[in-house]
Design a protein around this motif. Structure first.
Motif, PDB file in Angstrom:
ATOM      1  N   LEU A 136     -33.174  -0.883  35.700  1.00  0.00           N
ATOM      2  CA  LEU A 136     -33.747   0.377  36.190  1.00  0.00           C
ATOM      3  C   LEU A 136     -35.252   0.478  35.988  1.00  0.00           C
ATOM      4  N   VAL A 137     -35.833  -0.487  35.270  1.00  0.00           N
ATOM      5  CA  VAL A 137     -37.257  -0.423  34.953  1.00  0.00           C
ATOM      6  C   VAL A 137     -37.942  -1.727  35.363  1.00  0.00           C
ATOM      7  N   ALA A 138     -39.253  -1.724  35.298  1.00  0.00           N
ATOM      8  CA  ALA A 138     -40.032  -2.934  35.588  1.00  0.00           C
ATOM      9  C   ALA A 138     -39.764  -3.986  34.513  1.00  0.00           C
ATOM     10  N   PRO A 139     -39.935  -5.284  34.845  1.00  0.00           N
ATOM     11  CA  PRO A 139     -39.683  -6.345  33.866  1.00  0.00           C
ATOM     12  C   PRO A 139     -40.457  -6.172  32.568  1.00  0.00           C
ATOM     13  N   THR A 140     -41.641  -5.590  32.635  1.00  0.00           N
ATOM     14  CA  THR A 140     -42.454  -5.415  31.424  1.00  0.00           C
ATOM     15  C   THR A 140     -41.944  -4.306  30.512  1.00  0.00           C
ATOM     16  N   LYS A 141     -40.910  -3.575  30.958  1.00  0.00           N
ATOM     17  CA  LYS A 141     -40.373  -2.484  30.143  1.00  0.00           C
ATOM     18  C   LYS A 141     -38.909  -2.705  29.766  1.00  0.00           C
ATOM     19  N   ARG A 142     -38.412  -3.916  29.972  1.00  0.00           N
ATOM     20  CA  ARG A 142     -37.003  -4.176  29.675  1.00  0.00           C
ATOM     21  C   ARG A 142     -36.679  -3.964  28.205  1.00  0.00           C
ATOM     22  N   GLY A 143     -37.549  -4.449  27.316  1.00  0.00           N
ATOM     23  CA  GLY A 143     -37.308  -4.291  25.886  1.00  0.00           C
ATOM     24  C   GLY A 143     -37.223  -2.831  25.499  1.00  0.00           C
ATOM     25  N   TRP A 144     -38.112  -2.016  26.087  1.00  0.00           N
ATOM     26  CA  TRP A 144     -38.082  -0.577  25.810  1.00  0.00           C
ATOM     27  C   TRP A 144     -36.780   0.039  26.285  1.00  0.00           C
ATOM     28  N   ALA A 145     -36.350  -0.299  27.512  1.00  0.00           N
ATOM     29  CA  ALA A 145     -35.127   0.285  28.078  1.00  0.00           C
ATOM     30  C   ALA A 145     -33.909  -0.095  27.235  1.00  0.00           C
ATOM     31  N   ILE A 146     -33.848  -1.352  26.822  1.00  0.00           N
ATOM     32  CA  ILE A 146     -32.725  -1.801  26.001  1.00  0.00           C
ATOM     33  C   ILE A 146     -32.732  -1.096  24.651  1.00  0.00           C
ATOM     34  N   SER A 147     -33.923  -0.918  24.075  1.00  0.00           N
ATOM     35  CA  SER A 147     -34.006  -0.244  22.775  1.00  0.00           C
ATOM     36  C   SER A 147     -33.573   1.213  22.881  1.00  0.00           C
ATOM     37  N   MET A 148     -33.811   1.840  24.034  1.00  0.00           N
ATOM     38  CA  MET A 148     -33.384   3.226  24.215  1.00  0.00           C
ATOM     39  C   MET A 148     -31.863   3.334  24.284  1.00  0.00           C
ATOM     40  N   VAL A 149     -31.228   2.352  24.902  1.00  0.00           N
ATOM     41  CA  VAL A 149     -29.756   2.317  24.910  1.00  0.00           C
ATOM     42  C   VAL A 149     -29.238   2.113  23.493  1.00  0.00           C
ATOM     43  N   MET A 150     -29.855   1.176  22.767  1.00  0.00           N
ATOM     44  CA  MET A 150     -29.439   0.902  21.400  1.00  0.00           C
ATOM     45  C   MET A 150     -29.761   2.063  20.460  1.00  0.00           C
ATOM     46  N   ALA A 151     -30.664   2.955  20.886  1.00  0.00           N
ATOM     47  CA  ALA A 151     -30.996   4.109  20.053  1.00  0.00           C
ATOM     48  C   ALA A 151     -29.771   4.968  19.787  1.00  0.00           C
ATOM     49  N   GLY A 152     -28.826   4.974  20.720  1.00  0.00           N
ATOM     50  CA  GLY A 152     -27.594   5.722  20.494  1.00  0.00           C
ATOM     51  C   GLY A 152     -26.861   5.236  19.266  1.00  0.00           C
ATOM     52  N   LEU A 153     -26.829   3.914  19.086  1.00  0.00           N
ATOM     53  CA  LEU A 153     -26.166   3.327  17.919  1.00  0.00           C
ATOM     54  C   LEU A 153     -26.912   3.656  16.634  1.00  0.00           C
ATOM     55  N   THR A 154     -28.248   3.572  16.676  1.00  0.00           N
ATOM     56  CA  THR A 154     -29.013   3.833  15.459  1.00  0.00           C
ATOM     57  C   THR A 154     -29.027   5.314  15.100  1.00  0.00           C
ATOM     58  N   VAL A 155     -29.138   6.182  16.119  1.00  0.00           N
ATOM     59  CA  VAL A 155     -29.125   7.623  15.847  1.00  0.00           C
ATOM     60  C   VAL A 155     -27.779   8.052  15.279  1.00  0.00           C
ATOM     61  N   SER A 156     -26.719   7.362  15.654  1.00  0.00           N
ATOM     62  CA  SER A 156     -25.396   7.714  15.115  1.00  0.00           C
ATOM     63  C   SER A 156     -25.373   7.607  13.591  1.00  0.00           C
ATOM     64  N   ASN A 157     -26.182   6.711  13.039  1.00  0.00           N
ATOM     65  CA  ASN A 157     -26.230   6.558  11.588  1.00  0.00           C
ATOM     66  C   ASN A 157     -26.946   7.719  10.913  1.00  0.00           C
ATOM     67  N   VAL A 158     -27.772   8.436  11.662  1.00  0.00           N
ATOM     68  CA  VAL A 158     -28.515   9.567  11.104  1.00  0.00           C
ATOM     69  C   VAL A 158     -27.770  10.881  11.310  1.00  0.00           C
ATOM     70  N   VAL A 159     -27.122  11.027  12.471  1.00  0.00           N
ATOM     71  CA  VAL A 159     -26.477  12.286  12.831  1.00  0.00           C
ATOM     72  C   VAL A 159     -24.956  12.173  12.859  1.00  0.00           C
ATOM     73  N   GLY A 160     -24.447  11.253  13.679  1.00  0.00           N
ATOM     74  CA  GLY A 160     -23.010  11.152  13.896  1.00  0.00           C
ATOM     75  C   GLY A 160     -22.214  10.792  12.661  1.00  0.00           C
ATOM     76  N   GLY A 273     -38.340  -2.598  20.435  1.00  0.00           N
ATOM     77  CA  GLY A 273     -38.305  -2.632  21.892  1.00  0.00           C
ATOM     78  C   GLY A 273     -39.692  -2.744  22.500  1.00  0.00           C
ATOM     79  N   ARG A 274     -40.648  -2.037  21.907  1.00  0.00           N
ATOM     80  CA  ARG A 274     -42.025  -2.078  22.411  1.00  0.00           C
ATOM     81  C   ARG A 274     -42.648  -3.466  22.250  1.00  0.00           C
ATOM     82  N   ILE A 275     -42.500  -4.049  21.077  1.00  0.00           N
ATOM     83  CA  ILE A 275     -43.150  -5.348  20.847  1.00  0.00           C
ATOM     84  C   ILE A 275     -42.413  -6.477  21.553  1.00  0.00           C
ATOM     85  N   ALA A 276     -41.104  -6.292  21.807  1.00  0.00           N
ATOM     86  CA  ALA A 276     -40.362  -7.315  22.549  1.00  0.00           C
ATOM     87  C   ALA A 276     -40.870  -7.412  23.982  1.00  0.00           C
ATOM     88  N   ASP A 277     -41.378  -6.303  24.518  1.00  0.00           N
ATOM     89  CA  ASP A 277     -41.939  -6.328  25.873  1.00  0.00           C
ATOM     90  C   ASP A 277     -43.211  -7.167  25.951  1.00  0.00           C
TER      91      ASP A 277
END
Length: 407
Positions: A136-160, A273-277
């Protein structure tokens, strides 16, 4: 190449739709993370509720992990010819039904089967979610997009996880599965409404997806995850004992410790995600020794409460930084079998979980103390760096783009 890449949306409505699509994918990760990690904190209640011993209760966690390892490659390959949106919907429906089954399971045997079933779609969902987000994003933003999906897993450790643990302890441990089943239903509605339809590649097939397993770079990326990330789990598994027995932090403050770890994971995931890009392999080269250093410092810092709190955050952040780069690396290593390659990352992380917990427990059993798992983790991170350097050396001789189709 199966991944359809679109230019980033520039209109306000396009940006909003992209955000909602990624939020829908991340919501699935939130539900998965909540049930996976809360089970560890409710084992005592599960033992009492099912009238079983601690080893049998632990087998429920192992059954889930086994489901992840088996289901990730199998379901991703089987679903190769399906549109990715439909595959994500099917996997989340399967996950929701399995958790409702756990909520209603009348005995230990049924519970064991339902936990195994709930693990089956775990890796495949994260895999296809990462592929959708990256498309859904440009190739230079793939790491960011993937990290946003994975954010659901990490946020679950703080809230869920804290909320589900409180809910289970006070109103019944089975409510964990009801809660996660409801989250799954909400995710289904969001996926249906916000994730765009994408036709499967004309050449997509079960055989083509499995062809990714013929590639050396795919196996090296998996091995980096298993070995390098094993140190993260070696430390996390025994964090409660380390904090109470070594740092002398009262047990009542353990929720704060877990929350700090979770916040660190959220921050690390975003930064990773940012630095992986900028450079996928460069990120892996720097993060793995960074994890090793963080774990060594942690082993010293946990002898004092306040430095222990700081290093819990740092270790959580350092470990989570690695995940977006590993996910992106697998997509790069097998672009014509992206769903399978991406899902294998989560199978690898579950093997890392088992490896880290086993080795950490081994050194504790040898009498080396609760600090020892962190030092074992540092060694594993450096071994993972060694695998990454081998992967880089192989790529310099044979670039990924020259590998040709997976099958």
């Amino acid at each position: 190449m199966t991944t359809t890449t679109h230019a980033p949306a520039t209109s306000r409505s396009g940006t909003r739709h992209l955000a909602l699509a990624i939020l829908a994918l991340a919501m699935g990760g939130f539900g998965i993370g909540t049930v996976e990690f809360t089970m560890m904190g409710l084992l005592k209640e599960v033992e009492q509720g099912l009238n079983i011993g601690t080893p049998e209760a632990g087998h429920l966690i192992s059954a889930y992990a086994l489901g992840v390892v088996i289901g990730a490659p199998v379901l991703a390959a089987v679903g190769a010819r399906l549109p990715r949106k439909y595959l994500a919907l099917g996997l989340m429906l399967f996950f929701s039904i399995a958790n409702f089954a756990s909520f209603m399971a009348p005995d230990y045997g049924t519970m064991l089967v339902s936990r195994f079933a709930a693990g089956l779609p775990h890796g495949a969902f994260f895999g296809v979610a990462a592929v959708i987000a990256a498309s859904l994003v440009a190739p230079t933003k793939r790491g960011w997009a993937i990290s946003m999906v994975m954010a659901g897993l990490t946020v679950s450790n703080v809230v869920g996880v804290p909320f589900a643990t409180w809910l289970g302890q006070n109103y019944g441990w089975r409510l964990l599965f009801l809660l996660v089943g409801v989250i799954g239903v909400v995710t289904l509605a969001m996926l249906w409404k916000f994730v765009p339809f994408q036709k499967p590649h004309a050449d997509a097939s079960f055989r083509r997806e499995l062809g990714a397993l013929k590639r050396l770079q795919v196996w090296l990326a998996i091995l980096i995850g298993i070995v390098g990330f094993g140190g993260f789990f070696a430390t996390y598994t025994y964090i409660a004992y380390t904090m109470t027995d070594v740092a002398k932090i009262p047990a009542v403050w353990l929720p704060l410790v877990v929350a700090l770890y979770g916040v660190g994971m959220v921050v690390g995931n975003i930064v990773g995600g940012r630095i992986a890009d900028k450079s996928v392999m460069g990120t892996i080269y720097w993060i793995l020794p960074g994890i090793a250093v963080a774990l060594v410092v942690y082993a010293v810092a946990v002898h004092w409460p306040w430095s222990a709190y700081v290093m819990v955050f740092v270790v959580g952040a350092a470990g989570a930084m690695l995940v977006p780069a590993l996910q992106t690396r697998l997509l790069d290593a097998s672009p014509d079998a992206p769903s399978l390659a991406s899902s294998l990352n989560h199978a690898a992380l579950n093997v890392a979980n088992a490896l880290g917990a086993f080795l950490g427990g081994l050194v504790i059993a040898w009498g080396w103390g609760y600090v020892a798992p962190a030092l074992v983790g540092a060694v594993l991170a450096l071994l993972g760096l060694g695998v990454a350097l081998i992967s880089g050396a192989v790529e310099r001789k044979r670039p990924l783009a020259a590998q040709g189709p997976a099958a």
